[in-house]
Motif scaffolding. Structure first.
Motif, PDB file in Angstrom:
ATOM      1  N   ILE A 208       0.979  -1.222  -0.061  1.00  0.00           N
ATOM      2  CA  ILE A 208       0.061   0.525  -0.166  1.00  0.00           C
ATOM      3  C   ILE A 208       0.382   1.156  -0.070  1.00  0.00           C
ATOM      4  O   ILE A 208       2.301   1.667   0.257  1.00  0.00           O
ATOM      5  N   SER A 209      -0.047   2.460  -0.452  1.00  0.00           N
ATOM      6  CA  SER A 209       1.256   3.541  -0.585  1.00  0.00           C
ATOM      7  C   SER A 209       0.913   4.153   1.025  1.00  0.00           C
ATOM      8  O   SER A 209       1.130   3.610   1.885  1.00  0.00           O
ATOM      9  N   GLN A 210       2.448   5.410   0.378  1.00  0.00           N
ATOM     10  CA  GLN A 210       3.279   5.297   1.800  1.00  0.00           C
ATOM     11  C   GLN A 210       1.652   6.371   2.810  1.00  0.00           C
ATOM     12  O   GLN A 210       2.074   6.238   3.686  1.00  0.00           O
ATOM     13  N   ALA A 211       0.903   6.976   2.068  1.00  0.00           N
ATOM     14  CA  ALA A 211       0.526   7.702   2.199  1.00  0.00           C
ATOM     15  C   ALA A 211      -0.797   6.707   3.324  1.00  0.00           C
ATOM     16  O   ALA A 211      -1.404   7.473   4.318  1.00  0.00           O
ATOM     17  N   GLN A 212      -1.471   5.802   3.059  1.00  0.00           N
ATOM     18  CA  GLN A 212      -1.501   5.058   3.168  1.00  0.00           C
ATOM     19  C   GLN A 212      -1.735   4.406   4.632  1.00  0.00           C
ATOM     20  O   GLN A 212      -2.137   4.157   5.964  1.00  0.00           O
TER      21      GLN A 212
ATOM     22  N   LYS B  36     -10.995   2.143   4.839  1.00  0.00           N
ATOM     23  CA  LYS B  36     -12.022   1.455   3.669  1.00  0.00           C
ATOM     24  C   LYS B  36     -12.437   1.801   2.643  1.00  0.00           C
ATOM     25  O   LYS B  36     -12.623   1.355   1.993  1.00  0.00           O
ATOM     26  N   LEU B  37     -12.546   3.672   3.035  1.00  0.00           N
ATOM     27  CA  LEU B  37     -12.966   3.558   1.632  1.00  0.00           C
ATOM     28  C   LEU B  37     -11.529   3.449   0.141  1.00  0.00           C
ATOM     29  O   LEU B  37     -12.203   3.473  -1.456  1.00  0.00           O
ATOM     30  N   ALA B  38     -10.874   3.976   0.572  1.00  0.00           N
ATOM     31  CA  ALA B  38     -10.106   3.198  -0.147  1.00  0.00           C
ATOM     32  C   ALA B  38      -9.629   1.815  -0.522  1.00  0.00           C
ATOM     33  O   ALA B  38      -8.704   1.507  -1.188  1.00  0.00           O
ATOM     34  N   GLY B  39     -10.309   0.876   0.047  1.00  0.00           N
ATOM     35  CA  GLY B  39     -10.398  -0.442  -0.318  1.00  0.00           C
ATOM     36  C   GLY B  39      -9.178  -1.215   0.350  1.00  0.00           C
ATOM     37  O   GLY B  39      -9.002  -2.097   0.369  1.00  0.00           O
ATOM     38  N   ILE B  40      -9.176  -0.538   1.989  1.00  0.00           N
ATOM     39  CA  ILE B  40      -8.539  -0.810   3.007  1.00  0.00           C
ATOM     40  C   ILE B  40      -8.619  -1.499   4.556  1.00  0.00           C
ATOM     41  O   ILE B  40      -9.420  -0.615   4.676  1.00  0.00           O
ATOM     42  N   GLU B  41      -9.165  -3.077   4.601  1.00  0.00           N
ATOM     43  CA  GLU B  41      -9.601  -3.053   5.732  1.00  0.00           C
ATOM     44  C   GLU B  41      -8.462  -3.042   7.232  1.00  0.00           C
ATOM     45  O   GLU B  41      -7.717  -3.923   6.441  1.00  0.00           O
TER      46      GLU B  41
ATOM     47  N   ASP C 174      -2.704  -8.787  18.251  1.00  0.00           N
ATOM     48  CA  ASP C 174      -1.998  -9.573  19.178  1.00  0.00           C
ATOM     49  C   ASP C 174      -0.698  -9.226  18.371  1.00  0.00           C
ATOM     50  O   ASP C 174       0.498  -8.931  18.861  1.00  0.00           O
ATOM     51  N   GLN C 175      -0.311  -9.064  16.647  1.00  0.00           N
ATOM     52  CA  GLN C 175       0.807  -8.797  15.798  1.00  0.00           C
ATOM     53  C   GLN C 175       0.454  -7.226  15.659  1.00  0.00           C
ATOM     54  O   GLN C 175       1.692  -6.945  14.834  1.00  0.00           O
ATOM     55  N   GLY C 176      -0.106  -6.626  16.490  1.00  0.00           N
ATOM     56  CA  GLY C 176       0.016  -5.132  15.667  1.00  0.00           C
ATOM     57  C   GLY C 176      -1.486  -4.948  14.543  1.00  0.00           C
ATOM     58  O   GLY C 176      -1.688  -5.713  14.598  1.00  0.00           O
ATOM     59  N   THR C 177      -1.498  -3.991  14.710  1.00  0.00           N
ATOM     60  CA  THR C 177      -2.308  -3.714  13.695  1.00  0.00           C
ATOM     61  C   THR C 177      -2.315  -4.208  12.169  1.00  0.00           C
ATOM     62  O   THR C 177      -0.673  -3.855  11.015  1.00  0.00           O
ATOM     63  N   ILE C 178      -3.449  -4.615  11.316  1.00  0.00           N
ATOM     64  CA  ILE C 178      -3.027  -5.439  10.189  1.00  0.00           C
ATOM     65  C   ILE C 178      -4.039  -5.067   8.857  1.00  0.00           C
ATOM     66  O   ILE C 178      -5.526  -4.603   9.380  1.00  0.00           O
ATOM     67  N   TRP C 179      -3.257  -4.358   7.608  1.00  0.00           N
ATOM     68  CA  TRP C 179      -4.398  -4.514   7.013  1.00  0.00           C
ATOM     69  C   TRP C 179      -4.690  -5.744   5.812  1.00  0.00           C
ATOM     70  O   TRP C 179      -3.714  -6.597   5.434  1.00  0.00           O
ATOM     71  N   ALA C 180      -5.919  -5.520   5.797  1.00  0.00           N
ATOM     72  CA  ALA C 180      -5.950  -6.399   3.424  1.00  0.00           C
ATOM     73  C   ALA C 180      -6.880  -5.615   2.648  1.00  0.00           C
ATOM     74  O   ALA C 180      -7.779  -4.636   3.704  1.00  0.00           O
ATOM     75  N   ARG C 181      -6.831  -5.769   1.400  1.00  0.00           N
ATOM     76  CA  ARG C 181      -7.583  -5.439   0.558  1.00  0.00           C
ATOM     77  C   ARG C 181      -8.683  -5.746   0.873  1.00  0.00           C
ATOM     78  O   ARG C 181      -9.654  -7.144   0.985  1.00  0.00           O
ATOM     79  N   SER C 182      -9.972  -4.815   1.114  1.00  0.00           N
ATOM     80  CA  SER C 182     -11.517  -5.738   0.534  1.00  0.00           C
ATOM     81  C   SER C 182     -12.035  -6.011  -0.745  1.00  0.00           C
ATOM     82  O   SER C 182     -11.974  -5.133  -2.104  1.00  0.00           O
TER      83      SER C 182
END
Length: 449
Positions: free
Chosen positions: A400-404, A431-436, A441-449
RNA sequence: GGCACCGUGGCCGAGUGGUUAGGCAGAGCUCUGCAAAAGCUCGUACAGCGGUUCAAUUCCGCUCGGUGCCUCCA
């Protein structure tokens, strides 16, 4: 590697005829209309076969034909382009649909660049030569409307007609008599060449002093093209199960009537993809095309995954529920692949190929992939590359981008400050950018929706 | 009519003579500020009827049901 061979009706060790190059011929589409997803499933399996052989260390030459001259293509081209000369009309129509075929097949993840495509109408000379040879050796005869192959002569020469299925006189009685309007010596005989009818495309052909100008029969096309492109014998001939008889049987007869004992060493046939428990057909109007699938918001690759959930020798049933399950599975796989940007990748080597090498056991391969994703914290690049090269399912996408990433960091800061309003707003923005995002416990995890 | 294949839990789909692949969907609980595809648990599947067996979803037979090929077809 093991593969089922229709000739022996057994799963055999795959042993190439030559060490340097494995030669494969796939019966391609008749290009007069959009193909449906049943057709596509067949080409997906042929593509997987190609990939598996390559992954096993062989170099492959894979040829697929376009049947661009037959009853349907002719009829449709004359309707569509009545003012064009017949051959030009035919070329125009078939060019259009072969291009559409290529784009469909590419969309579902087939490796189009690893297949040599060839038009039947560009191989007329090879067909004339083969027919001439058959005629000279008395395996073909000229009738009013065409040149026919004589099954009787073939059998008399000591060859077996029925190498792929049991063919005998008693089990072919019920339905087949209606088709003896032609002037052939036996109902089993088939046309290798059809003499021109007025207004139809035709190619000049003089056979033993007789003018038989016209066009090739369906079976001779594949016999002539496969051997012209690959030599005889070649390793594997693929196609849908419905081509076993008479198409492939007749190819064998044509190509072994003269000299060669063996036409193709292995015959690879896939079972049908059904709809509502029935074979897809134009007459029942129960078929779907790739466009139908895309219109409902599904990806072509989800269809590929759905097809691979079934073994190629099992009938499977298309349903929207099933397609949705595959689409979800694909989404989950991608999320798993994206973990490699976020967590330390797994360092072990997983060998997924062995599942595929067991007679192209794609269901087991998929299950192994699921298991791999479930036990590692993040997949490694090599495994993802292997999945892509073996199955044609590319799970790789950019980070994902640096901004994201900054948004995610900002959200984390807001959370730490217990500013829930801000933190939830940032989550909504992502979420609007398609990222949830989710907090683990491993930290914040993102995934594309 | 001839030949062949198949019938597994809500939907797909592997597999094995006795220890319940996997995916998708669902229910409950836990965790969480909330949330989440995070964790735990559950629904106790193998068409029916016989047979073989200590034991059958897995072998054999029959019945029912479905599909394909025999004709253009992926």
């Amino acid at each position: 590697m093991k593969i089922h061979n229709t000739r022996t009706r057994q799963v055999e060790d795959f042993k190439p005829l030559h060490d340097d190059l494995v030669r494969i011929y796939t019966c391609g589409p008749t290009v007069y209309d959009h193909i449906h997803i049943g057709n596509l499933s067949s080409f997906i399996y042929a593509d997987i076969l190609n990939r598996c052989i390559k992954a096993s260390g062989h170099t492959v030459k894979h040829v697929m034909n376009f049947t661009d001259v037959d009853d349907k293509t002719i009829r449709r081209s004359l309707e569509r382009y009545p003012d064009e000369p017949p051959i030009a009309a035919l070329k125009k129509l078939t060019k259009e649909y072969s291009n559409l075929f290529l784009s469909d097949v590419e969309a579902i993840g087939n490796s189009v660049e690893s297949v040599d495509f060839i038009n039947a109408t560009d191989s007329i000379e090879a067909m004339r030569q083969l027919i001439t040879e058959l005629y000279k050796n008395d395996f073909a005869y000229v009738a009013d409307d065409g040149v026919y192959f004589s099954i009787q002569k073939y059998k008399q020469s000591g060859k077996q007609y029925g190498q792929l299925t049991d063919i005998n006189e008693s089990n072919t009685s019920a339905a087949r008599i209606q088709n003896d309007e032609y002037d052939k010596e036996s109902v089993h005989d088939f046309a290798v060449w059809k003499i021109k009818k007025e207004g139809e495309p035709a190619w000049e052909f003089e056979l033993d002093g007789q003018d038989v100008t016209g066009r090739p029969g369906w079976h001779i096309e594949c016999s002539a093209m496969s051997v012209a492109m690959l030599g005889q014998p070649f390793d594997i001939h693929t196609g849908g199960i419905d081509l076993v008889f008479p198409h492939h049987e007749n190819e064998i007869a044509q190509s072994t009537a003269g000299g060669g004992e063996l036409y193709a060493k292995y015959f690879f046939h896939n079972e049908h993809l059904l709809v509502d428990g029935k074979k897809m057909s134009k007459s029942l109007n129960n078929f779907h095309t790739l466009r139908d699938i895309q219109k409902k918001g599904f990806e072509p690759l989800a269809f590929r995954l759905m097809v691979l959930q079934s073994h190629y020798r099992s009938q499977s049933n298309f349903s929207w529920d099933n397609l949705e399950a595959a689409q979800n599975r694909l989404r989950n796989w991608r999320a798993a692949a994206d973990l490699r940007w976020q967590l330390a990748p797994d360092t072990t080597n997983s060998n997924l190929l062995e599942y595929l090498q067991n007679d192209l056991d794609t269901p087991a391969t998929l299950a192994a992939i699921d298991q791999y994703f479930s036990i590692v914290s993040a997949p490694n690049q090599a495994t993802l590359d292997q999945i892509n090269s073996m199955l044609g399912i590319n799970l790789l996408s950019d980070d994902i981008s640096q901004a994201q990433k900054q948004l995610i960091a900002d959200r984390l800061a807001a959370r730490t400050a217990k500013d829930w309003n801000l933190s939830d707003k940032l989550r909504d923005d992502l979420k609007l950018a398609g990222i949830e995002v989710r907090d683990t416990d491993q930290g914040t995890i993102w995934a594309r929706s």
